[in-house]
Write a protein that holds these residues in place. Structure first.
Motif, PDB file in Angstrom:
ATOM      1  N   THR A 166       0.787  -1.231   0.000  1.00 49.57           N
ATOM      2  CA  THR A 166       0.000   0.000   0.000  1.00 49.57           C
ATOM      3  C   THR A 166       0.823   1.288   0.000  1.00 49.57           C
ATOM      4  O   THR A 166       0.250   2.373   0.026  1.00 49.57           O
ATOM      5  CB  THR A 166      -0.951   0.039   1.213  1.00 49.57           C
ATOM      6  OG1 THR A 166      -0.178   0.142   2.414  1.00 49.57           O
ATOM      7  CG2 THR A 166      -1.843  -1.191   1.251  1.00 49.57           C
ATOM      8  N   HIS A 167       2.125   1.175  -0.040  1.00 47.31           N
ATOM      9  CA  HIS A 167       2.965   2.372   0.082  1.00 47.31           C
ATOM     10  C   HIS A 167       2.694   3.406  -1.008  1.00 47.31           C
ATOM     11  O   HIS A 167       2.758   4.603  -0.751  1.00 47.31           O
ATOM     12  CB  HIS A 167       4.453   1.995   0.116  1.00 47.31           C
ATOM     13  CG  HIS A 167       4.796   1.140   1.288  1.00 47.31           C
ATOM     14  ND1 HIS A 167       4.629   1.551   2.599  1.00 47.31           N
ATOM     15  CD2 HIS A 167       5.269  -0.130   1.361  1.00 47.31           C
ATOM     16  CE1 HIS A 167       4.992   0.590   3.417  1.00 47.31           C
ATOM     17  NE2 HIS A 167       5.389  -0.443   2.695  1.00 47.31           N
ATOM     18  N   ASN A 168       2.374   2.962  -2.214  1.00 52.19           N
ATOM     19  CA  ASN A 168       2.132   3.894  -3.319  1.00 52.19           C
ATOM     20  C   ASN A 168       0.670   4.288  -3.480  1.00 52.19           C
ATOM     21  O   ASN A 168       0.354   5.125  -4.309  1.00 52.19           O
ATOM     22  CB  ASN A 168       2.635   3.300  -4.638  1.00 52.19           C
ATOM     23  CG  ASN A 168       4.135   3.142  -4.642  1.00 52.19           C
ATOM     24  OD1 ASN A 168       4.860   3.916  -4.048  1.00 52.19           O
ATOM     25  ND2 ASN A 168       4.602   2.095  -5.306  1.00 52.19           N
ATOM     26  N   CYS A 169      -0.224   3.677  -2.710  1.00 50.24           N
ATOM     27  CA  CYS A 169      -1.652   3.960  -2.919  1.00 50.24           C
ATOM     28  C   CYS A 169      -2.389   4.468  -1.690  1.00 50.24           C
ATOM     29  O   CYS A 169      -3.451   5.075  -1.824  1.00 50.24           O
ATOM     30  CB  CYS A 169      -2.358   2.733  -3.485  1.00 50.24           C
ATOM     31  SG  CYS A 169      -2.455   1.309  -2.361  1.00 50.24           S
ATOM     32  N   LEU A 170      -1.873   4.245  -0.511  1.00 57.22           N
ATOM     33  CA  LEU A 170      -2.599   4.584   0.715  1.00 57.22           C
ATOM     34  C   LEU A 170      -3.000   6.055   0.770  1.00 57.22           C
ATOM     35  O   LEU A 170      -4.145   6.377   1.087  1.00 57.22           O
ATOM     36  CB  LEU A 170      -1.784   4.204   1.953  1.00 57.22           C
ATOM     37  CG  LEU A 170      -2.421   4.528   3.300  1.00 57.22           C
ATOM     38  CD1 LEU A 170      -3.772   3.838   3.453  1.00 57.22           C
ATOM     39  CD2 LEU A 170      -1.480   4.140   4.437  1.00 57.22           C
ATOM     40  N   SER A 171      -2.087   6.950   0.453  1.00 58.58           N
ATOM     41  CA  SER A 171      -2.421   8.381   0.541  1.00 58.58           C
ATOM     42  C   SER A 171      -3.545   8.749  -0.427  1.00 58.58           C
ATOM     43  O   SER A 171      -4.410   9.571  -0.105  1.00 58.58           O
ATOM     44  CB  SER A 171      -1.187   9.253   0.294  1.00 58.58           C
ATOM     45  OG  SER A 171      -0.675   9.036  -1.001  1.00 58.58           O
ATOM     46  N   ASN A 172      -3.569   8.131  -1.602  1.00 61.13           N
ATOM     47  CA  ASN A 172      -4.642   8.411  -2.571  1.00 61.13           C
ATOM     48  C   ASN A 172      -5.978   7.837  -2.106  1.00 61.13           C
ATOM     49  O   ASN A 172      -7.030   8.456  -2.308  1.00 61.13           O
ATOM     50  CB  ASN A 172      -4.278   7.885  -3.951  1.00 61.13           C
ATOM     51  CG  ASN A 172      -3.215   8.738  -4.606  1.00 61.13           C
ATOM     52  OD1 ASN A 172      -3.135   9.936  -4.383  1.00 61.13           O
ATOM     53  ND2 ASN A 172      -2.368   8.114  -5.407  1.00 61.13           N
ATOM     54  N   ILE A 173      -5.953   6.671  -1.492  1.00 58.49           N
ATOM     55  CA  ILE A 173      -7.182   6.089  -0.949  1.00 58.49           C
ATOM     56  C   ILE A 173      -7.744   6.992   0.142  1.00 58.49           C
ATOM     57  O   ILE A 173      -8.943   7.285   0.169  1.00 58.49           O
ATOM     58  CB  ILE A 173      -6.929   4.661  -0.427  1.00 58.49           C
ATOM     59  CG1 ILE A 173      -6.617   3.726  -1.598  1.00 58.49           C
ATOM     60  CG2 ILE A 173      -8.114   4.152   0.386  1.00 58.49           C
ATOM     61  CD1 ILE A 173      -6.071   2.375  -1.195  1.00 58.49           C
ATOM     62  N   LEU A 174      -6.875   7.453   1.024  1.00 57.97           N
ATOM     63  CA  LEU A 174      -7.329   8.348   2.094  1.00 57.97           C
ATOM     64  C   LEU A 174      -7.846   9.669   1.535  1.00 57.97           C
ATOM     65  O   LEU A 174      -8.825  10.224   2.059  1.00 57.97           O
ATOM     66  CB  LEU A 174      -6.206   8.571   3.102  1.00 57.97           C
ATOM     67  CG  LEU A 174      -5.799   7.329   3.896  1.00 57.97           C
ATOM     68  CD1 LEU A 174      -4.556   7.608   4.731  1.00 57.97           C
ATOM     69  CD2 LEU A 174      -6.942   6.828   4.768  1.00 57.97           C
ATOM     70  N   LEU A 175      -7.234  10.166   0.461  1.00 55.34           N
ATOM     71  CA  LEU A 175      -7.708  11.391  -0.183  1.00 55.34           C
ATOM     72  C   LEU A 175      -9.095  11.180  -0.787  1.00 55.34           C
ATOM     73  O   LEU A 175      -9.996  12.014  -0.618  1.00 55.34           O
ATOM     74  CB  LEU A 175      -6.722  11.847  -1.258  1.00 55.34           C
ATOM     75  CG  LEU A 175      -7.104  13.103  -2.041  1.00 55.34           C
ATOM     76  CD1 LEU A 175      -7.186  14.315  -1.116  1.00 55.34           C
ATOM     77  CD2 LEU A 175      -6.099  13.351  -3.152  1.00 55.34           C
ATOM     78  N   LEU A 176      -9.275  10.070  -1.499  1.00 53.08           N
ATOM     79  CA  LEU A 176     -10.595   9.761  -2.048  1.00 53.08           C
ATOM     80  C   LEU A 176     -11.629   9.648  -0.930  1.00 53.08           C
ATOM     81  O   LEU A 176     -12.716  10.231  -1.006  1.00 53.08           O
ATOM     82  CB  LEU A 176     -10.556   8.452  -2.851  1.00 53.08           C
ATOM     83  CG  LEU A 176      -9.858   8.517  -4.202  1.00 53.08           C
ATOM     84  CD1 LEU A 176      -9.622   7.115  -4.740  1.00 53.08           C
ATOM     85  CD2 LEU A 176     -10.658   9.355  -5.191  1.00 53.08           C
ATOM     86  N   ASP A 177     -11.288   8.910   0.110  1.00 53.75           N
ATOM     87  CA  ASP A 177     -12.215   8.718   1.216  1.00 53.75           C
ATOM     88  C   ASP A 177     -12.618  10.062   1.835  1.00 53.75           C
ATOM     89  O   ASP A 177     -13.804  10.313   2.062  1.00 53.75           O
ATOM     90  CB  ASP A 177     -11.602   7.815   2.280  1.00 53.75           C
ATOM     91  CG  ASP A 177     -12.529   7.635   3.457  1.00 53.75           C
ATOM     92  OD1 ASP A 177     -13.409   6.764   3.379  1.00 53.75           O
ATOM     93  OD2 ASP A 177     -12.400   8.395   4.440  1.00 53.75           O
ATOM     94  N   SER A 178     -11.654  10.918   2.101  1.00 56.11           N
ATOM     95  CA  SER A 178     -11.978  12.202   2.743  1.00 56.11           C
ATOM     96  C   SER A 178     -12.834  13.076   1.840  1.00 56.11           C
ATOM     97  O   SER A 178     -13.721  13.776   2.317  1.00 56.11           O
ATOM     98  CB  SER A 178     -10.709  12.931   3.187  1.00 56.11           C
ATOM     99  OG  SER A 178      -9.942  13.339   2.075  1.00 56.11           O
ATOM    100  N   ASN A 179     -12.590  13.014   0.531  1.00 57.95           N
ATOM    101  CA  ASN A 179     -13.400  13.793  -0.399  1.00 57.95           C
ATOM    102  C   ASN A 179     -14.824  13.244  -0.509  1.00 57.95           C
ATOM    103  O   ASN A 179     -15.790  14.007  -0.535  1.00 57.95           O
ATOM    104  CB  ASN A 179     -12.738  13.855  -1.773  1.00 57.95           C
ATOM    105  CG  ASN A 179     -11.667  14.918  -1.845  1.00 57.95           C
ATOM    106  OD1 ASN A 179     -11.959  16.098  -1.979  1.00 57.95           O
ATOM    107  ND2 ASN A 179     -10.418  14.502  -1.728  1.00 57.95           N
ATOM    108  N   PHE A 180     -14.963  11.926  -0.587  1.00 55.93           N
ATOM    109  CA  PHE A 180     -16.299  11.331  -0.609  1.00 55.93           C
ATOM    110  C   PHE A 180     -17.042  11.654   0.685  1.00 55.93           C
ATOM    111  O   PHE A 180     -18.230  11.991   0.666  1.00 55.93           O
ATOM    112  CB  PHE A 180     -16.211   9.808  -0.818  1.00 55.93           C
ATOM    113  CG  PHE A 180     -16.215   9.377  -2.257  1.00 55.93           C
ATOM    114  CD1 PHE A 180     -17.317   8.737  -2.793  1.00 55.93           C
ATOM    115  CD2 PHE A 180     -15.122   9.604  -3.085  1.00 55.93           C
ATOM    116  CE1 PHE A 180     -17.334   8.332  -4.126  1.00 55.93           C
ATOM    117  CE2 PHE A 180     -15.120   9.200  -4.410  1.00 55.93           C
ATOM    118  CZ  PHE A 180     -16.234   8.559  -4.934  1.00 55.93           C
ATOM    119  N   LYS A 181     -16.337  11.557   1.811  1.00 57.20           N
ATOM    120  CA  LYS A 181     -16.951  11.848   3.109  1.00 57.20           C
ATOM    121  C   LYS A 181     -17.406  13.309   3.178  1.00 57.20           C
ATOM    122  O   LYS A 181     -18.514  13.593   3.638  1.00 57.20           O
ATOM    123  CB  LYS A 181     -15.960  11.547   4.231  1.00 57.20           C
ATOM    124  CG  LYS A 181     -16.533  11.740   5.614  1.00 57.20           C
ATOM    125  CD  LYS A 181     -15.526  11.362   6.684  1.00 57.20           C
ATOM    126  CE  LYS A 181     -16.147  11.497   8.060  1.00 57.20           C
ATOM    127  NZ  LYS A 181     -15.203  11.068   9.107  1.00 57.20           N
TER     128      LYS A 181
END
Length: 183
Positions: free
Chosen positions: A18-33
């Motif tokens: 997840t080192h290359n994707c975690l920050s993008n997942i968290l960004l998507l999640d925060s934007n959807f939220k």
């Protein structure tokens, strides 16, 4: 079109992927939220019964008990950052690559009036790709977020993305999702 974020299997066992994707997942999640859009998480695991011979689950047959994730084990837990982000979200328990198989995911999406699914998580070429294809086959417009997916290595990652891109849907970047949805 109502859209849901589907975050696949961001569990402790997969942390190295997840080192290359975690920050993008968290960004998507925060934007959807922030926009009060649907966010659904999956968590892969096998019951004690599934991990006991004779094996009925094909993944356990394929990978063996040692290569399978036991429910409630430390490896099964959601990553700490994801556990925090997913607080209050629906978590779909699954026991195969496809998050729709043997679950109520399709029913959940239909009851919520979802027409588009944005898929991210791990592993790109196993659970993300299979779940995204399954969403497409069930009539959902499906986007696979390439820079918000991770797997064992770059070759597998690209193979998973290319297979999906050829016949099932668009592979997009996190920033494209944010722009497209006005997040």
């Amino acid at each position: 079109m109502k859209t849901a974020l589907l975050v696949v299997d961001m569990q402790v066992v997969f942390t190295p992927m997840t080192h290359n994707c975690l920050s993008n997942i968290l960004l998507l999640d925060s934007n959807f939220k922030a926009k009060s859009l649907n966010r659904i998480y999956t968590q892969h695991g096998h019951t004690k019964e599934e991990l006991t011979p004779p094996f009925k689950n094909q993944l356990v047959k394929r990978w063996g008990v040692e290569g399978s994730i036991a429910k409630y084990s430390p490896d099964w837990e959601l990553m700490p950052e994801i556990k925090k982000a997913s607080d209050g979200c629906m978590i779909i328990a699954k026991n195969t690559y496809d998050a729709f198989l043997n679950t109520d995911l399709q029913g959940v999406l239909e009851r919520r009036g979802i027409g588009r699914v944005v898929v991210c998580g791990v592993m790109t070429d196993f659970c993300c790709d299979t779940t995204a294809r399954s969403a497409f086959n069930r009539g959902f417009e499906t986007l696979l977020v390439g820079d918000a997916c991770g797997t064992a290595n770059e070759k597998q990652h690209e193979e998973g993305l290319n297979g999906f891109r050829k016949a099932f849907g668009d592979v997009v970047k996190t920033e494209e999702v944010v722009e497209m949805l006005g997040l």
